[in-house]
Write an enzyme that holds these catalytic residues in place. Structure first.
Site, PDB file in Angstrom:
ATOM      1  N   ILE A  25      -3.187  -4.278   3.014  1.00 53.85           N
ATOM      2  CA  ILE A  25      -2.426  -5.394   2.423  1.00 53.85           C
ATOM      3  C   ILE A  25      -1.071  -4.895   1.925  1.00 53.85           C
ATOM      4  CG2 ILE A  25      -2.380  -7.111   0.555  1.00 53.85           C
ATOM      5  CD1 ILE A  25      -5.456  -7.276   0.770  1.00 53.85           C
ATOM      6  N   ILE A  73      -4.065   7.320  -9.150  1.00 52.71           N
ATOM      7  CA  ILE A  73      -4.007   6.714 -10.483  1.00 52.71           C
ATOM      8  C   ILE A  73      -5.132   7.183 -11.401  1.00 52.71           C
ATOM      9  CG2 ILE A  73      -2.657   4.670  -9.828  1.00 52.71           C
ATOM     10  CD1 ILE A  73      -5.354   3.067 -10.024  1.00 52.71           C
ATOM     11  N   TYR A 181     -19.658  -3.333  -6.301  1.00 54.53           N
ATOM     12  CA  TYR A 181     -18.239  -3.670  -6.087  1.00 54.53           C
ATOM     13  C   TYR A 181     -17.908  -5.013  -6.752  1.00 54.53           C
ATOM     14  CZ  TYR A 181     -14.253  -5.296  -3.120  1.00 54.53           C
ATOM     15  OH  TYR A 181     -13.070  -5.793  -2.641  1.00 54.53           O
ATOM     16  N   LYS A 247     -22.390  -4.043  16.951  1.00 55.19           N
ATOM     17  CA  LYS A 247     -23.638  -4.077  16.176  1.00 55.19           C
ATOM     18  C   LYS A 247     -23.645  -5.267  15.222  1.00 55.19           C
ATOM     19  CE  LYS A 247     -24.567   0.798  16.463  1.00 55.19           C
ATOM     20  NZ  LYS A 247     -24.396   2.104  15.839  1.00 55.19           N
TER      21      LYS A 247
HETATM   22  N1  NAD Z   1      -8.514  -7.081   2.959  1.00 51.80           N
HETATM   23  C1  NAD Z   1      -9.282  -7.999   2.416  1.00 51.80           C
HETATM   24  O1  NAD Z   1      -9.645  -8.979   3.056  1.00 51.80           O
HETATM   25  C2  NAD Z   1      -9.707  -7.919   0.983  1.00 51.80           C
HETATM   26  C3  NAD Z   1     -10.774  -8.735   0.597  1.00 51.80           C
HETATM   27  C4  NAD Z   1     -11.173  -8.717  -0.733  1.00 51.80           C
HETATM   28  C5  NAD Z   1     -10.510  -7.937  -1.646  1.00 51.80           C
HETATM   29  N2  NAD Z   1      -9.467  -7.147  -1.248  1.00 51.80           N
HETATM   30  C6  NAD Z   1      -8.826  -6.328  -2.284  1.00 51.80           C
HETATM   31  O2  NAD Z   1      -7.449  -6.161  -2.004  1.00 51.80           O
HETATM   32  C7  NAD Z   1      -7.029  -4.838  -2.370  1.00 51.80           C
HETATM   33  C8  NAD Z   1      -6.354  -4.134  -1.196  1.00 51.80           C
HETATM   34  O3  NAD Z   1      -7.218  -4.162  -0.073  1.00 51.80           O
HETATM   35  P1  NAD Z   1      -6.843  -3.519   1.346  1.00 51.80           P
HETATM   36  O4  NAD Z   1      -7.600  -4.304   2.358  1.00 51.80           O
HETATM   37  O5  NAD Z   1      -5.398  -3.357   1.470  1.00 51.80           O
HETATM   38  O6  NAD Z   1      -7.563  -2.087   1.199  1.00 51.80           O
HETATM   39  P2  NAD Z   1      -7.055  -0.643   1.643  1.00 51.80           P
HETATM   40  O7  NAD Z   1      -8.197   0.284   1.475  1.00 51.80           O
HETATM   41  O8  NAD Z   1      -6.417  -0.711   2.984  1.00 51.80           O
HETATM   42  O9  NAD Z   1      -5.928  -0.314   0.569  1.00 51.80           O
HETATM   43  C9  NAD Z   1      -6.190   0.213  -0.710  1.00 51.80           C
HETATM   44  C10 NAD Z   1      -5.190   1.328  -0.960  1.00 51.80           C
HETATM   45  O10 NAD Z   1      -5.392   1.795  -2.298  1.00 51.80           O
HETATM   46  C11 NAD Z   1      -5.229   3.206  -2.290  1.00 51.80           C
HETATM   47  N3  NAD Z   1      -5.948   3.785  -3.430  1.00 51.80           N
HETATM   48  C12 NAD Z   1      -7.275   3.698  -3.682  1.00 51.80           C
HETATM   49  N4  NAD Z   1      -7.575   4.381  -4.795  1.00 51.80           N
HETATM   50  C13 NAD Z   1      -6.413   4.915  -5.243  1.00 51.80           C
HETATM   51  C14 NAD Z   1      -6.080   5.745  -6.346  1.00 51.80           C
HETATM   52  N5  NAD Z   1      -7.033   6.168  -7.198  1.00 51.80           N
HETATM   53  N6  NAD Z   1      -4.793   6.103  -6.531  1.00 51.80           N
HETATM   54  C15 NAD Z   1      -3.831   5.689  -5.646  1.00 51.80           C
HETATM   55  N7  NAD Z   1      -4.095   4.910  -4.583  1.00 51.80           N
HETATM   56  C16 NAD Z   1      -5.376   4.532  -4.382  1.00 51.80           C
HETATM   57  C17 NAD Z   1      -5.829   3.661  -0.953  1.00 51.80           C
HETATM   58  O11 NAD Z   1      -5.327   4.931  -0.562  1.00 51.80           O
HETATM   59  C18 NAD Z   1      -5.391   2.534  -0.021  1.00 51.80           C
HETATM   60  O12 NAD Z   1      -4.177   2.865   0.634  1.00 51.80           O
HETATM   61  C19 NAD Z   1      -8.277  -4.127  -2.888  1.00 51.80           C
HETATM   62  O13 NAD Z   1      -8.299  -4.209  -4.288  1.00 51.80           O
HETATM   63  C20 NAD Z   1      -9.421  -4.933  -2.327  1.00 51.80           C
HETATM   64  O14 NAD Z   1     -10.565  -4.871  -3.144  1.00 51.80           O
HETATM   65  C21 NAD Z   1      -9.068  -7.105   0.053  1.00 51.80           C
END
Ligand code: NAD
Length: 386
Positions: A25, A73, A181, A247
């Site tokens: 995102i 973080i 989660y 799957k």
């Molecule tokens: N994609 C979806 O449909 C979806 C659905 C529900 C919720 N979300 C929420 O949206 C947010 C982003 O999702 P996404 O799909 O981009 O996931 P993603 O895993 O692609 O991105 C998350 C990013 O956060 C970074 N990160 C994680 N822990 C970290 C830390 N301790 N310090 C620094 N960076 C850190 C990771 O390296 C990663 O690049 C998340 O909070 C997720 O729970 C996304």
């Protein structure tokens, strides 16, 4: 012409501290902010691969408006200073892959609750606005799923439509660690809401409903670990690219609504630029028109990938697996997730546009172009004998 917000007021350039900017995102949001707005981004993440095209070369038109800070973080004293430098913080950082929820529940809870705590605290103490990414998983299961299978009430939207200000959050028992989660996300939502109520934190909470598109997760063994299990889009893409069966966990009966990442990012930009309409709100962001079972998703992806790659699909393209076999002990799932769109419509006048077919075609065209050659090479490479 000056850009204006939804109330016709000019939008002032702002500095945004984006945590998790290097993820799926985050990479799309950074792209949008650089291409279409004057805002500056302090991009924080442990990885930068997905935004490298925005950081280099220095001749890019937006150079100077995006700055990458490689940090975790969990333990980095620079975090508060970066939040202080910004007008708005967006927190995307999380462990958010279902395969981790029951197998790494501690990491999942720490990442989604404990690690997010300082971000909320620093925003509250420094009077900074926060947009926090939660999830549609906070709703858990629908009320309808507890009704008998043949109950006509199951067809009544009151029993399944998910509303930010009315629906309950229904999780399974504690042994069903899959809910680690959702529960951690729910608790951080409650904390942010309480900071707003008691200390005046200006916040917006986003509940994404299955946002999908290019750059989501990784293809195991190509740009991620061979044994890794990404989210459903990448799992199915990986199988299609390798000409393996898709799957279907527990028959693929769960129902989901999928939204194109580019539609969803439009909604986030409206939140960023209309604080008076977005502050204090929790927003479902999804596409209720794109509902399918996971089995139907697999069938559509198979058909579209065959068109995109110009290769015939396998005779039997899917195979059933149990959730225990696929995810391990403690797995559970929500039956159905349809977002109610009343609040986001009222506050931001936003609606999703892209059909499921079109978004899958755009995404699978990207997957094929990006990975097909690399997979062919990986498969034909001889395995070294020991
Ligand atoms: N994609 C979806 O449909 C979806 C659905 C529900 C919720 N979300 C929420 O949206 C947010 C982003 O999702 P996404 O799909 O981009 O996931 P993603 O895993 O692609 O991105 C998350 C990013 O956060 C970074 N990160 C994680 N822990 C970290 C830390 N301790 N310090 C620094 N960076 C850190 C990771 O390296 C990663 O690049 C998340 O909070 C997720 O729970 C996304």
């Amino acid at each position: 012409m000056a850009r204006v917000d939804l109330d016709g007021k000019p939008i002032e350039p702002m500095t945004i501290c984006m945590i998790g900017a290097g993820g799926f995102i985050g990479s799309h949001l950074c792209e949008k902010l650089m291409a279409e707005t004057p805002h500056r981004v302090l991009a924080l993440d442990v990885y930068s691969d997905k935004i490298r095209h925005l950081l280099e070369p220095e001749s890019l038109p937006w150079a100077g408006r995006i700055q990458f800070h490689r940090l975790n973080i969990k333990h980095d004293s620079r975090l508060e200073g970066l939040i202080k430098m910004a007008d708005l913080t967006i927190n995307l950082a999380a462990i958010c892959t279902p395969a981790d929820y029951n197998t790494r529940p501690l990491d999942t809870i720490y990442s989604n609750f404990i690690d997010a705590l300082p971000v909320v605290k620093y925003c509250s103490e420094n009077n900074k606005r926060l947009i926090h990414f939660s999830t549609c998983e906070v709703y858990g299961k629908t009320i309808g799923s507890f009704l008998p299978k043949d109950s006509p009430l199951r067809e009544d939207p009151a029993y399944y439509l998910l509303k930010e200000d009315a629906s309950p959050c229904i999780f399974g028992s504690i042994e069903k660690q899959r809910w680690s989660y959702a529960c951690a996300k729910q608790l951080i939502e409650r904390l942010i809401y309480a900071e707003g109520a008691e200390n005046g934190l200006e916040f917006t909470i986003v509940r994404p409903f299955n946002w999908i598109g290019p750059r989501m997760d990784f293809i195991p063994g190509i740009d991620g670990p061979s044994e890794g299990v990404p989210r459903v889009l990448a799992c199915f893409s990986n199988a299609l690219l390798r000409r393996e069966q898709l799957k279907l966990v527990d028959g693929g009966q769960s129902q989901r609504t999928f939204i194109y990442i580019k539609d969803a990012i439009e909604a986030v930009l409206l939140m960023i630029e209309n604080p008076q309409r977005a502050n204090g709100q929790i927003f479902n962001v999804g596409n209720p028109n794109n509902e399918v079972t996971v089995r139907q998703l697999a069938e559509m992806m198979t058909q579209i990938y065959s068109k995109v790659s110009e290769e015939a699909a396998l005779d039997v393209p899917t195979i059933d697996v149990s959730s225990k076999e696929f995810y391990g002990e403690g797995y559970d799932d929500s039956d159905k997730r349809i977002p109610d769109m009343t609040i986001i419509n009222r506050q931001l006048g936003w609606n999703p546009k892209t059909s499921l077919w079109d978004l899958l075609e755009a995404t699978l065209t990207y997957q094929h172009r990006t990975y097909a050659e690399a997979i062919k090479k990986a498969v034909s490479r001889p395995v070294a004998s020991s």
